[in-house]
Design a protein around this motif. Structure first.
Motif, PDB file in Angstrom:
ATOM      1  N   ASP A   1      75.219  83.435   7.337  1.00 53.93           N
ATOM      2  CA  ASP A   1      73.942  83.023   6.745  1.00 53.93           C
ATOM      3  C   ASP A   1      74.005  81.645   6.105  1.00 53.93           C
ATOM      4  OD1 ASP A   1      72.880  85.514   7.421  1.00 53.93           O
ATOM      5  OD2 ASP A   1      73.487  86.383   5.498  1.00 53.93           O
ATOM      6  N   ARG A   2      75.222  81.187   5.769  1.00 53.52           N
ATOM      7  CA  ARG A   2      75.361  79.916   5.051  1.00 53.52           C
ATOM      8  C   ARG A   2      75.176  78.737   5.994  1.00 53.52           C
ATOM      9  NH1 ARG A   2      79.706  78.042   1.992  1.00 53.52           N
ATOM     10  NH2 ARG A   2      81.131  78.710   3.635  1.00 53.52           N
ATOM     11  N   GLN A   3      74.227  77.877   5.690  1.00 54.28           N
ATOM     12  CA  GLN A   3      74.011  76.660   6.471  1.00 54.28           C
ATOM     13  C   GLN A   3      73.957  75.484   5.511  1.00 54.28           C
ATOM     14  OE1 GLN A   3      74.202  76.872   9.733  1.00 54.28           O
ATOM     15  NE2 GLN A   3      74.380  79.084   9.483  1.00 54.28           N
ATOM     16  N   THR A   4      74.794  74.513   5.748  1.00 55.25           N
ATOM     17  CA  THR A   4      74.827  73.331   4.892  1.00 55.25           C
ATOM     18  C   THR A   4      74.867  72.094   5.785  1.00 55.25           C
ATOM     19  OG1 THR A   4      77.230  73.433   4.773  1.00 55.25           O
ATOM     20  CG2 THR A   4      76.029  74.517   3.004  1.00 55.25           C
ATOM     21  N   PRO A   5      74.556  70.928   5.220  1.00 59.68           N
ATOM     22  CA  PRO A   5      74.544  69.713   6.035  1.00 59.68           C
ATOM     23  C   PRO A   5      75.946  69.274   6.470  1.00 59.68           C
ATOM     24  CG  PRO A   5      74.100  69.212   3.727  1.00 59.68           C
ATOM     25  CD  PRO A   5      74.166  70.696   3.847  1.00 59.68           C
ATOM     26  N   MET A   6      75.982  68.428   7.491  1.00 57.51           N
ATOM     27  CA  MET A   6      77.245  67.910   8.005  1.00 57.51           C
ATOM     28  C   MET A   6      78.094  67.366   6.874  1.00 57.51           C
ATOM     29  SD  MET A   6      77.896  65.094  11.000  1.00 57.51           S
ATOM     30  CE  MET A   6      77.872  66.141  12.420  1.00 57.51           C
ATOM     31  N   TRP A   7      79.355  67.627   6.968  1.00 56.82           N
ATOM     32  CA  TRP A   7      80.425  67.254   6.029  1.00 56.82           C
ATOM     33  C   TRP A   7      80.371  68.064   4.741  1.00 56.82           C
ATOM     34  CZ3 TRP A   7      82.775  65.761   9.817  1.00 56.82           C
ATOM     35  CH2 TRP A   7      82.341  64.777  10.683  1.00 56.82           C
TER      36      TRP A   7
ATOM     37  N   GLY B   1      82.659  72.866   4.816  1.00 55.63           N
ATOM     38  CA  GLY B   1      83.996  73.427   4.638  1.00 55.63           C
ATOM     39  C   GLY B   1      84.982  72.815   5.603  1.00 55.63           C
ATOM     40  N   ARG B   2      86.083  73.488   5.809  1.00 56.46           N
ATOM     41  CA  ARG B   2      87.171  72.920   6.595  1.00 56.46           C
ATOM     42  C   ARG B   2      86.834  72.746   8.065  1.00 56.46           C
ATOM     43  NH1 ARG B   2      92.756  75.295   4.611  1.00 56.46           N
ATOM     44  NH2 ARG B   2      93.391  73.637   6.011  1.00 56.46           N
ATOM     45  N   LEU B   3      86.026  73.633   8.635  1.00 54.55           N
ATOM     46  CA  LEU B   3      85.578  73.480  10.021  1.00 54.55           C
ATOM     47  C   LEU B   3      84.113  73.089   9.973  1.00 54.55           C
ATOM     48  CD1 LEU B   3      86.052  73.766  13.068  1.00 54.55           C
ATOM     49  CD2 LEU B   3      85.428  76.165  12.848  1.00 54.55           C
ATOM     50  N   ASP B   4      83.826  71.851  10.331  1.00 54.28           N
ATOM     51  CA  ASP B   4      82.468  71.338  10.200  1.00 54.28           C
ATOM     52  C   ASP B   4      81.620  71.591  11.441  1.00 54.28           C
ATOM     53  OD1 ASP B   4      80.688  69.498   8.411  1.00 54.28           O
ATOM     54  OD2 ASP B   4      80.479  68.746  10.462  1.00 54.28           O
ATOM     55  N   HIS B   5      82.141  71.282  12.625  1.00 50.62           N
ATOM     56  CA  HIS B   5      81.394  71.495  13.863  1.00 50.62           C
ATOM     57  C   HIS B   5      82.351  71.565  15.044  1.00 50.62           C
ATOM     58  CE1 HIS B   5      81.700  67.067  13.721  1.00 50.62           C
ATOM     59  NE2 HIS B   5      81.644  67.111  15.048  1.00 50.62           N
ATOM     60  N   LEU B   6      81.831  72.042  16.176  1.00 52.23           N
ATOM     61  CA  LEU B   6      82.620  72.126  17.401  1.00 52.23           C
ATOM     62  C   LEU B   6      82.343  70.909  18.267  1.00 52.23           C
ATOM     63  CD1 LEU B   6      81.772  75.787  18.514  1.00 52.23           C
ATOM     64  CD2 LEU B   6      83.694  75.028  17.126  1.00 52.23           C
ATOM     65  N   GLY B   7      83.364  70.325  18.840  1.00 53.56           N
ATOM     66  CA  GLY B   7      83.208  69.240  19.805  1.00 53.56           C
ATOM     67  C   GLY B   7      83.639  69.757  21.164  1.00 53.56           C
ATOM     68  N   LEU B   8      82.696  69.884  22.089  1.00 58.43           N
ATOM     69  CA  LEU B   8      82.969  70.444  23.409  1.00 58.43           C
ATOM     70  C   LEU B   8      82.956  69.340  24.460  1.00 58.43           C
ATOM     71  CD1 LEU B   8      80.543  73.501  23.137  1.00 58.43           C
ATOM     72  CD2 LEU B   8      82.979  73.412  22.560  1.00 58.43           C
ATOM     73  N   SER B   9      83.903  69.395  25.390  1.00 60.11           N
ATOM     74  CA  SER B   9      84.001  68.406  26.459  1.00 60.11           C
ATOM     75  C   SER B   9      83.245  68.874  27.686  1.00 60.11           C
ATOM     76  CB  SER B   9      85.466  68.221  26.862  1.00 60.11           C
ATOM     77  OG  SER B   9      86.061  67.223  26.125  1.00 60.11           O
ATOM     78  N   ALA B  10      82.316  68.053  28.146  1.00 64.39           N
ATOM     79  CA  ALA B  10      81.642  68.351  29.414  1.00 64.39           C
ATOM     80  C   ALA B  10      82.613  68.094  30.552  1.00 64.39           C
ATOM     81  CB  ALA B  10      80.394  67.483  29.563  1.00 64.39           C
ATOM     82  N   ALA B  11      82.505  68.882  31.611  1.00 63.96           N
ATOM     83  CA  ALA B  11      83.419  68.779  32.746  1.00 63.96           C
ATOM     84  C   ALA B  11      83.168  67.532  33.583  1.00 63.96           C
ATOM     85  CB  ALA B  11      83.306  70.022  33.624  1.00 63.96           C
ATOM     86  N   SER B  12      81.947  66.997  33.535  1.00 67.71           N
ATOM     87  CA  SER B  12      81.593  65.819  34.327  1.00 67.71           C
ATOM     88  C   SER B  12      80.307  65.227  33.750  1.00 67.71           C
ATOM     89  CB  SER B  12      81.369  66.200  35.788  1.00 67.71           C
ATOM     90  OG  SER B  12      80.226  67.039  35.889  1.00 67.71           O
ATOM     91  N   HIS B  13      79.935  64.043  34.239  1.00 67.91           N
ATOM     92  CA  HIS B  13      78.661  63.457  33.815  1.00 67.91           C
ATOM     93  C   HIS B  13      77.491  64.327  34.268  1.00 67.91           C
ATOM     94  CE1 HIS B  13      79.919  59.625  32.037  1.00 67.91           C
ATOM     95  NE2 HIS B  13      80.945  59.694  32.881  1.00 67.91           N
ATOM     96  N   GLU B  14      77.601  64.898  35.465  1.00 69.05           N
ATOM     97  CA  GLU B  14      76.547  65.786  35.958  1.00 69.05           C
ATOM     98  C   GLU B  14      76.429  67.023  35.058  1.00 69.05           C
ATOM     99  OE1 GLU B  14      77.195  68.123  39.625  1.00 69.05           O
ATOM    100  OE2 GLU B  14      75.311  67.218  40.304  1.00 69.05           O
ATOM    101  N   ALA B  15      77.565  67.590  34.659  1.00 72.20           N
ATOM    102  CA  ALA B  15      77.556  68.744  33.757  1.00 72.20           C
ATOM    103  C   ALA B  15      76.930  68.365  32.418  1.00 72.20           C
ATOM    104  CB  ALA B  15      78.968  69.280  33.559  1.00 72.20           C
ATOM    105  N   PHE B  16      77.252  67.168  31.908  1.00 70.49           N
ATOM    106  CA  PHE B  16      76.685  66.685  30.645  1.00 70.49           C
ATOM    107  C   PHE B  16      75.159  66.666  30.738  1.00 70.49           C
ATOM    108  CE2 PHE B  16      75.346  63.293  27.722  1.00 70.49           C
ATOM    109  CZ  PHE B  16      76.057  63.602  26.571  1.00 70.49           C
TER     110      PHE B  16
END
Length: 137
Positions: free
Chosen positions: A66-72, A75-90
């Motif tokens: 339920d806890r939602q706070t602004p970026m930074w 807590g210790r894990l702020d957000h997920l960074g996911l890699s797209a497989a290709s430009h087309e996938a992006f």
């Protein structure tokens, strides 16, 4: 390097079906079965890449989802960074994020990468990135 990436990220949710449906429809993720993980607790694996899984826990009485706070301020894990497989996938992911209302589709130029932010149904902030050097399909 001795590591080759991230095996899993554990998150807490109140609604694993809703979360799983989001990751399936946007990222072509594969949702595994839900299993007991202790009293009042379940775990569901959502495979988001060849070697990366979200371990989604639903825990009776736990209010952390339920806890939602602004970026930074998250807590210790702020957000997920996911890699797209290709430009087309992006571009496919971008269209699906916009369609689902999870992103406005803004693409940021971070020098060596393009990036876009999204928020999943539980409010977890995510970012999808693609290297400018990635081979175009």
């Amino acid at each position: 390097m001795l590591l080759d990436g991230i095996n899993h990220i554990a998150v807490i949710s109140h609604d694993v079906q809703r979360l799983g449906s989001f990751y399936e429809s946007v990222f072509d993720a594969v949702v595994g079965e839900t299993r007991d993980h202790g009293p009042g607790e379940t775990m569901t694996n959502i495979r988001i890449g060849p070697a990366t899984v979200l371990n989604v826990f639903v825990i009776d009485g736990n209010t952390e989802a339920d806890r939602q706070t602004p970026m930074w301020g998250r807590g210790r894990l702020d957000h997920l960074g996911l890699s797209a497989a290709s430009h087309e996938a992006f571009e496919t992911i971008r269209a699906r994020l916009i369609e689902s209302g999870a992103s406005d589709g803004t693409v940021n130029d971070f020098g060596s990468e393009f990036s876009m932010f999204f928020r999943d149904p539980d409010g977890l902030e995510g970012e999808v990135l693609i290297s400018k050097r990635a081979e175009r399909s």
